[in-house]
Design a protein around this motif. Structure first.
Motif, PDB file in Angstrom:
ATOM      1  N   LYS A   1       0.821  -1.207   0.000  1.00 32.26           N
ATOM      2  CA  LYS A   1       0.000   0.000   0.000  1.00 32.26           C
ATOM      3  C   LYS A   1       0.862   1.268   0.000  1.00 32.26           C
ATOM      4  O   LYS A   1       0.367   2.340  -0.310  1.00 32.26           O
ATOM      5  CB  LYS A   1      -0.905   0.027   1.237  1.00 32.26           C
TER       6      LYS A   1
ATOM      7  N   SER B   1       2.606  -2.625   4.210  1.00 34.42           N
ATOM      8  CA  SER B   1       1.294  -3.246   4.018  1.00 34.42           C
ATOM      9  C   SER B   1       0.129  -2.270   4.126  1.00 34.42           C
ATOM     10  O   SER B   1      -1.004  -2.639   3.842  1.00 34.42           O
ATOM     11  CB  SER B   1       1.095  -4.380   5.023  1.00 34.42           C
ATOM     12  N   ASP B   2       0.407  -1.024   4.524  1.00 36.65           N
ATOM     13  CA  ASP B   2      -0.677  -0.070   4.666  1.00 36.65           C
ATOM     14  C   ASP B   2      -0.147   1.338   4.442  1.00 36.65           C
ATOM     15  O   ASP B   2       1.069   1.570   4.464  1.00 36.65           O
ATOM     16  CB  ASP B   2      -1.307  -0.177   6.056  1.00 36.65           C
TER      17      ASP B   2
END
Length: 135
Positions: A36, A113-114
């Motif tokens: 992400k 991941s984010d």
């Protein structure tokens, strides 16, 4: 929990010939998350890190030079050196991390991941230990 369950060192594929070298990450083979956010660290002036993440997973590699990541689960500390573009550090579970020992003008890339979320950060080591052992 054993530190080996919280992170892993990954050998990144490397293909070399007379033109040079190429390395890559294929997400369904190495990572268990969709990327992400991508960010990079360079022009280091002093130690970095000094925080943990509650949920974020990261895959970190050093494309030039070397750095040490000090990883701490609240009870154990380990040092991991990233000194080759075909070696990656995959932080799977929450760990306190410090980045130190910069050699040869390192350049570090982080796959996350984010997106950035301030609420995911724990910036006090004592708060991290309390959070970790009460989670």
């Amino acid at each position: 929990m054993m530190m080996s369950l919280l992170y892993k060192l990954v050998q990144i594929p490397r293909f070399s010939d007379d033109r040079g070298s190429l390395s890559f990450v294929e997400f369904d083979q190495i990572l268990d998350f969709s990327i992400k956010r991508v960010y990079w660290l360079y022009d280091f002036k002093k130690d970095r890190g000094g925080h943990a993440h509650k949920d974020l997973q990261q895959f970190i590699f050093c494309t030039h030079g070397s750095v040490d990541f000090i990883l701490d689960d609240g009870q154990n500390r380990e040092s991991v050196t990233l000194d080759s573009p075909d070696k990656g550090l995959y932080i799977i579970k929450p760990l306190w991390r410090e980045v130190t020992n910069f050699q040869n003008n390192p350049q570090v890339i982080v796959l996350a991941s984010d997106i950035y979320k301030e609420s995911d950060y724990i910036k006090s080591y004592e708060e991290f230990k309390t959070w970790k052992f009460n989670s």
